[in-house]
Design an enzyme around this catalytic site. Structure first.
Site, PDB file in Angstrom:
ATOM      1  N   LYS A  98      -1.778  24.354   7.834  1.00 46.42           N
ATOM      2  CA  LYS A  98      -2.638  23.570   8.557  1.00 46.42           C
ATOM      3  C   LYS A  98      -2.429  23.047   9.785  1.00 46.42           C
ATOM      4  O   LYS A  98      -3.240  22.618  10.757  1.00 46.42           O
ATOM      5  CB  LYS A  98      -3.353  22.217   7.632  1.00 46.42           C
ATOM      6  CG  LYS A  98      -3.578  22.466   6.258  1.00 46.42           C
ATOM      7  CD  LYS A  98      -3.577  21.149   5.598  1.00 46.42           C
ATOM      8  CE  LYS A  98      -3.455  21.298   3.757  1.00 46.42           C
ATOM      9  NZ  LYS A  98      -3.596  20.061   3.414  1.00 46.42           N
ATOM     10  N   GLY A  99      -0.864  22.951  10.003  1.00 45.62           N
ATOM     11  CA  GLY A  99      -0.618  22.374  11.163  1.00 45.62           C
ATOM     12  C   GLY A  99      -1.029  22.705  12.544  1.00 45.62           C
ATOM     13  O   GLY A  99      -1.071  21.935  13.573  1.00 45.62           O
ATOM     14  N   ASP A 111       2.111  25.844  15.031  1.00 43.50           N
ATOM     15  CA  ASP A 111       2.493  24.426  15.448  1.00 43.50           C
ATOM     16  C   ASP A 111       3.739  24.468  15.895  1.00 43.50           C
ATOM     17  O   ASP A 111       4.199  23.926  17.063  1.00 43.50           O
ATOM     18  CB  ASP A 111       1.835  23.504  14.490  1.00 43.50           C
ATOM     19  CG  ASP A 111       2.785  23.405  13.204  1.00 43.50           C
ATOM     20  OD1 ASP A 111       3.285  24.726  12.755  1.00 43.50           O
ATOM     21  OD2 ASP A 111       2.512  22.500  12.233  1.00 43.50           O
ATOM     22  N   LYS A 148      12.037  24.313  17.554  1.00 41.35           N
ATOM     23  CA  LYS A 148      13.119  23.694  16.977  1.00 41.35           C
ATOM     24  C   LYS A 148      14.210  24.282  16.758  1.00 41.35           C
ATOM     25  O   LYS A 148      14.506  24.957  15.677  1.00 41.35           O
ATOM     26  CB  LYS A 148      13.176  22.599  15.862  1.00 41.35           C
ATOM     27  CG  LYS A 148      13.331  21.414  15.715  1.00 41.35           C
ATOM     28  CD  LYS A 148      12.469  20.386  14.880  1.00 41.35           C
ATOM     29  CE  LYS A 148      12.338  21.051  13.567  1.00 41.35           C
ATOM     30  NZ  LYS A 148      11.888  19.638  12.548  1.00 41.35           N
ATOM     31  N   VAL A 159       9.076  15.883  13.311  1.00 44.30           N
ATOM     32  CA  VAL A 159       7.780  15.494  14.291  1.00 44.30           C
ATOM     33  C   VAL A 159       6.595  15.405  13.560  1.00 44.30           C
ATOM     34  O   VAL A 159       6.307  16.421  12.994  1.00 44.30           O
ATOM     35  CB  VAL A 159       7.617  16.354  15.727  1.00 44.30           C
ATOM     36  CG1 VAL A 159       9.009  16.038  16.501  1.00 44.30           C
ATOM     37  CG2 VAL A 159       7.566  17.833  15.526  1.00 44.30           C
ATOM     38  N   ASP A 185       2.100  17.033  10.222  1.00 42.92           N
ATOM     39  CA  ASP A 185       2.098  16.022   9.175  1.00 42.92           C
ATOM     40  C   ASP A 185       3.650  15.666   8.499  1.00 42.92           C
ATOM     41  O   ASP A 185       4.456  16.435   8.488  1.00 42.92           O
ATOM     42  CB  ASP A 185       1.131  16.611   7.930  1.00 42.92           C
ATOM     43  CG  ASP A 185       1.980  17.668   7.243  1.00 42.92           C
ATOM     44  OD1 ASP A 185       2.434  18.750   7.720  1.00 42.92           O
ATOM     45  OD2 ASP A 185       2.289  17.437   5.993  1.00 42.92           O
ATOM     46  N   ARG A 206      -1.720  13.483  10.944  1.00 40.02           N
ATOM     47  CA  ARG A 206      -1.988  14.594  11.417  1.00 40.02           C
ATOM     48  C   ARG A 206      -2.937  14.158  12.414  1.00 40.02           C
ATOM     49  O   ARG A 206      -3.217  15.034  13.685  1.00 40.02           O
ATOM     50  CB  ARG A 206      -2.791  15.575  10.666  1.00 40.02           C
ATOM     51  CG  ARG A 206      -2.196  16.322   9.828  1.00 40.02           C
ATOM     52  CD  ARG A 206      -2.841  17.593   8.793  1.00 40.02           C
ATOM     53  NE  ARG A 206      -2.433  17.908   7.688  1.00 40.02           N
ATOM     54  CZ  ARG A 206      -1.273  19.038   7.586  1.00 40.02           C
ATOM     55  NH1 ARG A 206      -0.693  19.517   8.636  1.00 40.02           N
ATOM     56  NH2 ARG A 206      -1.018  19.474   6.449  1.00 40.02           N
TER      57      ARG A 206
END
Ligand code: XMP
Ligand code: MG
Length: 179
Positions: A45-46, A102, A133, A155, A161, A167
């Protein structure tokens, strides 16, 4: 770290910085895909807010698909297992795929997805990630369009999330420990 004691810590990337990042990425992507109609594949979903902002900025012919994968439970460390919750539905043979993610952390999620799309006959596959990252990387992943490198912190915000929370935040925050 006791995860129930996490709280919002500090802004890592502001709303204004996110806007500038998205505009820069859109300029690069528009230039590279001139004359083509890429298929943007958002990883749910990010990526939903990032993808929505990106396509409005791109303002070029494109199509959109979504996949849903999960490598995390409710915590802040990767389980190392990638689960496909919803795969790509249509025919992607001969398509130019631009994955929109994301954040790349260990790289396991995206490398799993890239292998699948490759097997399905995509003409090209590139990766656009808002955040990278690199400190936890387990597989070698090249991010073709990168928003920002970040340190090894969990984050949230702008679609990302923690246990489905946060979110909606308009900026990227680093989660810290409750004192
Ligand atoms: P891997 O380790 O497979 O992980 O590269 C990528 C996926 O893990 C999630 N992820 C995060 N989600 N804050 C989040 O909200 C983070 O700091 C974070 N690090 C990794 C994310 O869903 C990504 O798709
Ligand atoms: Mg997530």
């Amino acid at each position: 770290m006791k995860e129930q004691h996490l709280k919002l810590a500090r802004v890592l990337i502001s709303k204004e910085e996110l806007r500038a990042i998205v505009e820069r990425l859109a300029t690069e992507i528009r230039r590279d895909y001139q004359g083509r109609t890429p298929l943007l594949v958002g990883v749910l979903k990010g990526s939903f807010i990032f993808l929505a902002d990106l396509v409005r900025c791109l303002n070029m012919p494109l199509e959109i698909e979504f996949v849903r994968l999960a490598s995390y439970g409710a915590g802040t460390t990767s389980s190392g297992r990638v689960r496909v919750i919803q795969g790509i539905s249509g025919d992607i043979r001969h398509r130019d795929i631009l994955l929109v993610e994301d954040i790349v952390d260990t790289g396991l999620t995206i490398s799993h997805l890239m292998q699948t799309l490759h097997r399905k006959g995509a003409a090209s596959i590139r990766l656009c990630a808002l955040l990278d990252k690199p400190s936890q990387r387990k597989v070698d992943i090249k991010v073709d369009y990168l928003g920002s490198l970040i340190p090894d912190e969990f984050v949230v915000g702008y679609g990302l999330d923690y246990a489905e929370q946060y979110r909606y935040l308009p900026a990227i925050y680093a989660l810290g420990k409750e004192d």
